[in-house]
Motif scaffolding. Structure first.
Motif, PDB file in Angstrom:
ATOM      1  N   GLU A 112       0.818  -1.220   0.000  1.00 43.48           N
ATOM      2  CA  GLU A 112       0.000   0.000   0.000  1.00 43.48           C
ATOM      3  C   GLU A 112       0.852   1.270   0.000  1.00 43.48           C
ATOM      4  O   GLU A 112       0.610   2.207  -0.759  1.00 43.48           O
ATOM      5  CB  GLU A 112      -0.934  -0.037   1.225  1.00 43.48           C
ATOM      6  CG  GLU A 112      -1.964   1.071   1.234  1.00 43.48           C
ATOM      7  CD  GLU A 112      -2.651   1.242   2.580  1.00 43.48           C
ATOM      8  OE1 GLU A 112      -2.167   0.683   3.594  1.00 43.48           O
ATOM      9  OE2 GLU A 112      -3.660   1.961   2.620  1.00 43.48           O
ATOM     10  N   ALA A 135      -6.635   1.325  -3.848  1.00 42.50           N
ATOM     11  CA  ALA A 135      -6.619   0.874  -2.449  1.00 42.50           C
ATOM     12  C   ALA A 135      -6.666   2.077  -1.518  1.00 42.50           C
ATOM     13  O   ALA A 135      -6.234   2.013  -0.367  1.00 42.50           O
ATOM     14  CB  ALA A 135      -5.364   0.038  -2.203  1.00 42.50           C
ATOM     15  N   SER A 136      -7.228   3.187  -2.023  1.00 39.29           N
ATOM     16  CA  SER A 136      -7.242   4.436  -1.253  1.00 39.29           C
ATOM     17  C   SER A 136      -7.997   4.297   0.064  1.00 39.29           C
ATOM     18  O   SER A 136      -8.994   3.577   0.166  1.00 39.29           O
ATOM     19  CB  SER A 136      -7.907   5.526  -2.099  1.00 39.29           C
ATOM     20  OG  SER A 136      -8.297   6.610  -1.283  1.00 39.29           O
ATOM     21  N   ARG A 137      -7.530   5.064   1.052  1.00 44.21           N
ATOM     22  CA  ARG A 137      -8.196   5.089   2.359  1.00 44.21           C
ATOM     23  C   ARG A 137      -9.361   6.074   2.403  1.00 44.21           C
ATOM     24  O   ARG A 137      -9.893   6.341   3.486  1.00 44.21           O
ATOM     25  CB  ARG A 137      -7.178   5.420   3.445  1.00 44.21           C
ATOM     26  CG  ARG A 137      -6.097   4.365   3.534  1.00 44.21           C
ATOM     27  CD  ARG A 137      -5.159   4.641   4.678  1.00 44.21           C
ATOM     28  NE  ARG A 137      -4.177   3.560   4.764  1.00 44.21           N
ATOM     29  CZ  ARG A 137      -3.433   3.315   5.832  1.00 44.21           C
ATOM     30  NH1 ARG A 137      -3.543   4.084   6.894  1.00 44.21           N
ATOM     31  NH2 ARG A 137      -2.571   2.319   5.830  1.00 44.21           N
ATOM     32  N   ASP A 160     -12.433   4.419   3.896  1.00 49.02           N
ATOM     33  CA  ASP A 160     -12.367   4.296   5.360  1.00 49.02           C
ATOM     34  C   ASP A 160     -12.806   5.609   6.012  1.00 49.02           C
ATOM     35  O   ASP A 160     -13.579   5.637   6.966  1.00 49.02           O
ATOM     36  CB  ASP A 160     -10.944   3.993   5.862  1.00 49.02           C
ATOM     37  CG  ASP A 160     -10.175   2.970   5.049  1.00 49.02           C
ATOM     38  OD1 ASP A 160     -10.320   2.958   3.817  1.00 49.02           O
ATOM     39  OD2 ASP A 160      -9.412   2.201   5.644  1.00 49.02           O
ATOM     40  N   SER A 208      -7.597  -5.421  -1.493  1.00 52.65           N
ATOM     41  CA  SER A 208      -6.720  -4.887  -0.451  1.00 52.65           C
ATOM     42  C   SER A 208      -7.489  -3.905   0.444  1.00 52.65           C
ATOM     43  O   SER A 208      -7.354  -3.929   1.672  1.00 52.65           O
ATOM     44  CB  SER A 208      -5.492  -4.301  -1.147  1.00 52.65           C
ATOM     45  OG  SER A 208      -5.089  -3.121  -0.590  1.00 52.65           O
ATOM     46  N   SER A 209      -8.344  -3.070  -0.153  1.00 56.49           N
ATOM     47  CA  SER A 209      -9.174  -2.174   0.671  1.00 56.49           C
ATOM     48  C   SER A 209     -10.162  -2.965   1.518  1.00 56.49           C
ATOM     49  O   SER A 209     -10.365  -2.660   2.692  1.00 56.49           O
ATOM     50  CB  SER A 209      -9.962  -1.201  -0.213  1.00 56.49           C
ATOM     51  OG  SER A 209      -9.154  -0.114  -0.551  1.00 56.49           O
ATOM     52  N   ARG A 210     -10.785  -3.973   0.908  1.00 55.59           N
ATOM     53  CA  ARG A 210     -11.764  -4.790   1.668  1.00 55.59           C
ATOM     54  C   ARG A 210     -11.095  -5.425   2.879  1.00 55.59           C
ATOM     55  O   ARG A 210     -11.639  -5.422   3.981  1.00 55.59           O
ATOM     56  CB  ARG A 210     -12.362  -5.883   0.768  1.00 55.59           C
ATOM     57  CG  ARG A 210     -13.499  -5.406  -0.100  1.00 55.59           C
ATOM     58  CD  ARG A 210     -14.286  -6.596  -0.656  1.00 55.59           C
ATOM     59  NE  ARG A 210     -13.480  -7.448  -1.502  1.00 55.59           N
ATOM     60  CZ  ARG A 210     -13.411  -7.346  -2.834  1.00 55.59           C
ATOM     61  NH1 ARG A 210     -14.115  -6.434  -3.473  1.00 55.59           N
ATOM     62  NH2 ARG A 210     -12.646  -8.166  -3.534  1.00 55.59           N
ATOM     63  N   ARG A 233      -8.437  -4.425   4.489  1.00 58.47           N
ATOM     64  CA  ARG A 233      -8.063  -3.416   5.471  1.00 58.47           C
ATOM     65  C   ARG A 233      -9.278  -2.980   6.296  1.00 58.47           C
ATOM     66  O   ARG A 233      -9.192  -2.810   7.500  1.00 58.47           O
ATOM     67  CB  ARG A 233      -7.466  -2.209   4.725  1.00 58.47           C
ATOM     68  CG  ARG A 233      -6.904  -1.126   5.627  1.00 58.47           C
ATOM     69  CD  ARG A 233      -6.436   0.065   4.810  1.00 58.47           C
ATOM     70  NE  ARG A 233      -7.532   0.725   4.137  1.00 58.47           N
ATOM     71  CZ  ARG A 233      -7.646   0.856   2.815  1.00 58.47           C
ATOM     72  NH1 ARG A 233      -6.709   0.405   2.010  1.00 58.47           N
ATOM     73  NH2 ARG A 233      -8.694   1.454   2.285  1.00 58.47           N
ATOM     74  N   ILE A 234     -10.404  -2.825   5.620  1.00 60.92           N
ATOM     75  CA  ILE A 234     -11.598  -2.292   6.278  1.00 60.92           C
ATOM     76  C   ILE A 234     -12.279  -3.330   7.170  1.00 60.92           C
ATOM     77  O   ILE A 234     -12.874  -2.977   8.192  1.00 60.92           O
ATOM     78  CB  ILE A 234     -12.589  -1.758   5.210  1.00 60.92           C
ATOM     79  CG1 ILE A 234     -11.987  -0.550   4.518  1.00 60.92           C
ATOM     80  CG2 ILE A 234     -13.925  -1.398   5.827  1.00 60.92           C
ATOM     81  CD1 ILE A 234     -12.770  -0.111   3.310  1.00 60.92           C
ATOM     82  N   ALA A 247     -16.590  -3.552   5.238  1.00 56.86           N
ATOM     83  CA  ALA A 247     -16.475  -3.651   3.776  1.00 56.86           C
ATOM     84  C   ALA A 247     -17.769  -4.167   3.157  1.00 56.86           C
ATOM     85  O   ALA A 247     -18.077  -3.870   1.991  1.00 56.86           O
ATOM     86  CB  ALA A 247     -15.315  -4.564   3.409  1.00 56.86           C
ATOM     87  N   TRP A 288     -18.456  -2.730  -4.268  1.00 56.43           N
ATOM     88  CA  TRP A 288     -17.129  -2.785  -4.908  1.00 56.43           C
ATOM     89  C   TRP A 288     -17.325  -3.207  -6.356  1.00 56.43           C
ATOM     90  O   TRP A 288     -17.943  -4.245  -6.620  1.00 56.43           O
ATOM     91  CB  TRP A 288     -16.234  -3.803  -4.181  1.00 56.43           C
ATOM     92  CG  TRP A 288     -16.114  -3.532  -2.713  1.00 56.43           C
ATOM     93  CD1 TRP A 288     -16.902  -4.052  -1.725  1.00 56.43           C
ATOM     94  CD2 TRP A 288     -15.189  -2.656  -2.060  1.00 56.43           C
ATOM     95  NE1 TRP A 288     -16.506  -3.559  -0.502  1.00 56.43           N
ATOM     96  CE2 TRP A 288     -15.459  -2.700  -0.677  1.00 56.43           C
ATOM     97  CE3 TRP A 288     -14.141  -1.837  -2.519  1.00 56.43           C
ATOM     98  CZ2 TRP A 288     -14.726  -1.961   0.259  1.00 56.43           C
ATOM     99  CZ3 TRP A 288     -13.411  -1.098  -1.597  1.00 56.43           C
ATOM    100  CH2 TRP A 288     -13.704  -1.170  -0.223  1.00 56.43           C
TER     101      TRP A 288
END
Ligand SMILES: C[S@@+](CC[C@H](N)C(=O)[O-])C[C@H]1O[C@@H](n2cnc3c(N)ncnc32)[C@H](O)[C@@H]1O
Length: 207
Positions: free
Chosen positions: A19, A54-56, A59, A81-83, A85-86, A90, A95
Motif C-alpha cells: 500500500e 486501495a485508497s483510504r 475508510d 486490499s481495501s476490503r 483493510r476495512i 467492507a 465494490w
C-alpha cells in the motif's frame, strides 16, 4: 492503451507493491474529504470513488458516517486490499471491478470522486467515453470532484503518460453541463518524499 493492457498494468501494480509503496499513497485523503463535504452530501448520498484503488478515502467516509459508498477500480487486487483493510464494514460498500471507459452505471450517484484515475486517459476517445459514463452516472444536481496532476505536475505516473489539467481546461473539456464550483492546487508528498502538484476541481452537473 487497450483496456486489457490497462487492466494488466494495474493488477500488476497492486499485486507487487504494498500500500505505502505507491507514489499516490495518502495516509489521510483530507482534501478529497473536504471537497466531498463541500458538495453538501449527507449520510445517505450515493458517492462513487472512480479509480479508487486501495485508497483510504472509503475508510474516512465510513468513519464520517456516509452509508452509500461505491468504489470502482480496474484492479480487483486493489479492491481486495481495501476490503481486507476495512474488515467487517467492507460488506456495506459496493465494490466494482471495471474499466471506467466501458462501465455501465447501474444507478445515479450524488457525488462522483476521482483522484488520479481520469488523468491516465490520454486518447480523446477514452476521455469522451469517461465523460459519457460520468453524465450517465450523475443525477442532475449532483457534483463531480476530479483531481489530476496540475499543469506543472509530473508528466507520468506509475510509468504511464498522463494528461495534466487546471480547472479551466477540465471545464472546457467537460462542456456546458458541468459548472466549475471550486478549484484548488495541492502539493502531494509521495512516500519517498517527492512533491507532486495536483489540482482538485469540483463541478455541478446540470442541463
Ligand atoms: C494513481 S492510482 C489512484 C488511486 C486512488 N484514487 C488514490 O487516490 O489513491 C490510479 C487508479 O486508477 C485506476 N484506473 C486506471 N485506469 C482506470 C480505468 N480506465 N478504469 C478504472 N480504474 C482505472 C487504477 O487501477 C488505480 O487504482
Amino acid at each position: 492503451m487497450s483496456s486489457e493492457d490497462r487492466q494488466s498494468h494495474w493488477q500488476n501494480v497492486y499485486t507487487t507493491r504494498r500500500e505505502k509503496e505507491v507514489s499516490w499513497f495518502q495516509e489521510r485523503p483530507d482534501v478529497s474529504v473536504e471537497f466531498i463535504v463541500a458538495t453538501g452530501a449527507g449520510p445517505d448520498s450515493a458517492i462513487v470513488d472512480i479509480g479508487g484503488g486501495a485508497s483510504r478515502l472509503v475508510d474516512a467516509l465510513l468513519d464520517d458516517g456516509y452509508r452509500s459508498l461505491t468504489v470502482l477500480d480496474l484492479s480487483e487486487a486493489a479492491l481486495a486490499s481495501s476490503r481486507d483493510r476495512i474488515g467487517r464494514r467492507a460488506a456495506t460498500v459496493t465494490w466494482i471491478a471495471a474499466d471506467i471507459t466501458t462501465w455501465r452505471p447501474p444507478q445515479r450517484y450524488d457525488v462522483w470522486h476521482d483522484r488520479a484515475a481520469f488523468h491516465f486517459l490520454t486518447d480523446e476517445k477514452d476521455k469522451r467515453a469517461y465523460l459519457s459514463r460520468m453524465e450517465a452516472a450523475l443525477r442532475v444536481g449532483g457534483q463531480a470532484i476530479i483531481a489530476t496532476f496540475a499543469l506543472d505536475g509530473p508528466e507520468r505516473c506509475s510509468g504511464l503518460p498522463v494528461a495534466r489539467y487546471d480547472g479551466a481546461s477540465l471545464a472546457a473539456l467537460f462542456g456546458p453541463h458541468f459548472r466549475l464550483l471550486a478549484n484548488r492546487v495541492v502539493e502531494h508528498r509521495t512516500p519517498s518524499g517527492a512533491a507532486q502538484v495536483f489540482q482538485f476541481s469540483r463541478f455541478a452537473f446540470g442541463h
